[in-house]
Design a protein around this motif. Sequence first.
Motif, PDB file in Angstrom:
ATOM      1  N   LEU A 140       0.999  -0.864  -0.095  1.00 50.58           N
ATOM      2  CA  LEU A 140       0.438  -0.182  -0.218  1.00 50.58           C
ATOM      3  C   LEU A 140       0.396   1.090  -0.361  1.00 50.58           C
ATOM      4  N   TRP A 141       1.033   1.509  -0.874  1.00 48.41           N
ATOM      5  CA  TRP A 141       2.617   2.352  -1.055  1.00 48.41           C
ATOM      6  C   TRP A 141       3.753   3.100  -0.023  1.00 48.41           C
ATOM      7  N   CYS A 142       3.969   2.195   1.386  1.00 46.95           N
ATOM      8  CA  CYS A 142       4.922   2.283   1.715  1.00 46.95           C
ATOM      9  C   CYS A 142       5.918   1.595   2.101  1.00 46.95           C
ATOM     10  N   ALA A 143       6.224   0.534   0.838  1.00 51.62           N
ATOM     11  CA  ALA A 143       7.451   0.115   0.893  1.00 51.62           C
ATOM     12  C   ALA A 143       8.231  -0.060  -0.101  1.00 51.62           C
ATOM     13  N   SER A 144       8.391   0.899  -1.446  1.00 55.97           N
ATOM     14  CA  SER A 144       8.204   1.391  -2.102  1.00 55.97           C
ATOM     15  C   SER A 144      10.270   1.209  -2.807  1.00 55.97           C
ATOM     16  N   LEU A 145      10.853   1.264  -1.794  1.00 55.90           N
ATOM     17  CA  LEU A 145      12.594   0.874  -1.522  1.00 55.90           C
ATOM     18  C   LEU A 145      12.700  -1.043  -1.312  1.00 55.90           C
ATOM     19  N   GLY A 146      11.243  -1.549  -1.315  1.00 55.59           N
ATOM     20  CA  GLY A 146      11.520  -2.911  -1.549  1.00 55.59           C
ATOM     21  C   GLY A 146      10.897  -3.399   0.329  1.00 55.59           C
ATOM     22  N   PHE A 147      11.157  -4.614   0.362  1.00 59.65           N
ATOM     23  CA  PHE A 147      10.898  -5.420   1.498  1.00 59.65           C
ATOM     24  C   PHE A 147      12.213  -5.739   3.041  1.00 59.65           C
ATOM     25  N   ASP A 148      13.547  -5.563   2.230  1.00 55.15           N
ATOM     26  CA  ASP A 148      14.430  -5.670   2.432  1.00 55.15           C
ATOM     27  C   ASP A 148      15.511  -5.372   3.021  1.00 55.15           C
ATOM     28  N   GLU A 149      15.735  -3.796   2.193  1.00 53.57           N
ATOM     29  CA  GLU A 149      16.916  -2.972   2.100  1.00 53.57           C
ATOM     30  C   GLU A 149      17.005  -3.109   3.095  1.00 53.57           C
ATOM     31  N   ARG A 150      18.665  -3.533   3.597  1.00 55.96           N
ATOM     32  CA  ARG A 150      19.492  -3.213   5.197  1.00 55.96           C
ATOM     33  C   ARG A 150      19.258  -2.437   5.639  1.00 55.96           C
ATOM     34  N   SER A 151      20.510  -0.483   4.212  1.00 53.11           N
ATOM     35  CA  SER A 151      20.776  -0.265   5.185  1.00 53.11           C
ATOM     36  C   SER A 151      19.076   0.920   6.076  1.00 53.11           C
TER      37      SER A 151
ATOM     38  N   VAL B 137       6.153  20.792   6.819  1.00 52.43           N
ATOM     39  CA  VAL B 137       5.744  19.089   6.332  1.00 52.43           C
ATOM     40  C   VAL B 137       4.503  18.725   7.596  1.00 52.43           C
ATOM     41  N   PHE B 138       3.818  18.093   7.216  1.00 50.90           N
ATOM     42  CA  PHE B 138       2.418  17.387   8.277  1.00 50.90           C
ATOM     43  C   PHE B 138       2.875  16.542   8.171  1.00 50.90           C
ATOM     44  N   PHE B 139       3.115  14.938   8.902  1.00 42.90           N
ATOM     45  CA  PHE B 139       3.227  13.876   8.173  1.00 42.90           C
ATOM     46  C   PHE B 139       1.762  13.093   9.131  1.00 42.90           C
ATOM     47  N   VAL B 140       1.183  11.920   7.959  1.00 39.40           N
ATOM     48  CA  VAL B 140       0.189  11.598   8.554  1.00 39.40           C
ATOM     49  C   VAL B 140       0.425   9.446   8.667  1.00 39.40           C
ATOM     50  N   ASN B 141      -0.413   8.502   8.664  1.00 35.89           N
ATOM     51  CA  ASN B 141      -0.453   7.866   8.231  1.00 35.89           C
ATOM     52  C   ASN B 141      -0.730   6.788   7.612  1.00 35.89           C
ATOM     53  N   SER B 142      -1.739   8.085   6.209  1.00 35.62           N
ATOM     54  CA  SER B 142      -2.206   7.154   5.648  1.00 35.62           C
ATOM     55  C   SER B 142      -2.492   8.351   4.074  1.00 35.62           C
ATOM     56  N   GLY B 143      -2.432   7.186   3.249  1.00 35.04           N
ATOM     57  CA  GLY B 143      -3.450   8.744   2.316  1.00 35.04           C
ATOM     58  C   GLY B 143      -5.059   8.634   2.486  1.00 35.04           C
ATOM     59  N   SER B 144      -5.393   8.308   3.045  1.00 36.38           N
ATOM     60  CA  SER B 144      -6.699   8.324   3.574  1.00 36.38           C
ATOM     61  C   SER B 144      -6.797   9.707   4.378  1.00 36.38           C
ATOM     62  N   GLU B 145      -5.780   9.779   6.025  1.00 42.14           N
ATOM     63  CA  GLU B 145      -5.488  10.913   6.362  1.00 42.14           C
ATOM     64  C   GLU B 145      -5.199  12.155   5.954  1.00 42.14           C
ATOM     65  N   ALA B 146      -4.881  11.743   4.726  1.00 40.31           N
ATOM     66  CA  ALA B 146      -4.096  13.012   4.281  1.00 40.31           C
ATOM     67  C   ALA B 146      -4.933  13.458   3.442  1.00 40.31           C
ATOM     68  N   ASN B 147      -5.622  12.792   2.407  1.00 38.87           N
ATOM     69  CA  ASN B 147      -7.173  14.113   2.416  1.00 38.87           C
ATOM     70  C   ASN B 147      -7.529  14.350   3.157  1.00 38.87           C
ATOM     71  N   ASP B 148      -8.096  13.530   4.286  1.00 36.59           N
ATOM     72  CA  ASP B 148      -8.552  14.017   4.706  1.00 36.59           C
ATOM     73  C   ASP B 148      -8.566  15.202   5.984  1.00 36.59           C
ATOM     74  N   THR B 149      -7.275  15.330   6.360  1.00 34.89           N
ATOM     75  CA  THR B 149      -5.764  16.675   6.670  1.00 34.89           C
ATOM     76  C   THR B 149      -6.940  17.540   6.163  1.00 34.89           C
ATOM     77  N   LEU B 150      -6.337  17.673   4.308  1.00 36.45           N
ATOM     78  CA  LEU B 150      -6.078  18.503   3.410  1.00 36.45           C
ATOM     79  C   LEU B 150      -8.170  19.815   4.118  1.00 36.45           C
ATOM     80  N   VAL B 151      -9.026  18.556   3.661  1.00 37.31           N
ATOM     81  CA  VAL B 151     -10.156  19.402   3.459  1.00 37.31           C
ATOM     82  C   VAL B 151     -10.480  20.088   5.135  1.00 37.31           C
ATOM     83  N   LYS B 152      -9.831  19.378   5.868  1.00 35.27           N
ATOM     84  CA  LYS B 152      -9.746  20.624   7.312  1.00 35.27           C
ATOM     85  C   LYS B 152      -9.359  21.645   7.128  1.00 35.27           C
TER      86      LYS B 152
END
Length: 175
Positions: A57-68, A112-127
């Motif tokens: 869900l777009w949270c692991a765009s660098l893969g699942f075992d990137e050592r760094s 910069v405003f950090f959120v947990n998801s796109g849903s939360e990001a869109n909801d926050t923008l409306v607010k």
Amino acid sequence: MKNTPNSNSARDIAHVLHPTTDLVRHQQEGATIITSGSGIYVIDETGRKYIEGMSGLWCASLGFDERSIVDAVYEQMKKLPFYHGFSQKAVLPTIDVAERLKDMVPFEASKVFFVNSGSEANDTLVKIIWYYNNAIGKPNKKKIIARRQAYHGVTIFTGSLTDVPIYKHGFDRLD
């Protein structure tokens, strides 16, 4: 074997509610239990590999075992695994990432405003938009326009904007 008593799938059926899932089908078939990941692949408990085309869900765009990334997360977990940013609290990794993000964007960014998801990001923008319009004396300016068949999230508000049938069926909406 998949849904035998005490199997991981049976335990999942008994204890977990999954979003965007046909619950009747899930009750009958159970879940595919993902146990590990490597690069672009995730691996289920039987050892079968799948290409994870949505990067978790777009949270692991660098893969699942990137050592760094694994090493950086491990070091941070030893110091402070989690802390919030509410009520004037801050942690250094948040400040560091915010500075780097502001340097990367092709425009002058204030914050910069950090959120947990796109849903939360869109909801926050409306607010924020509604708050701004209230502050400048335009409290009736509330209309938000969304595209047909667009996906905007799963919160009550963003789900109301979303026009994808599987995300609307059976749910009340804000119209």
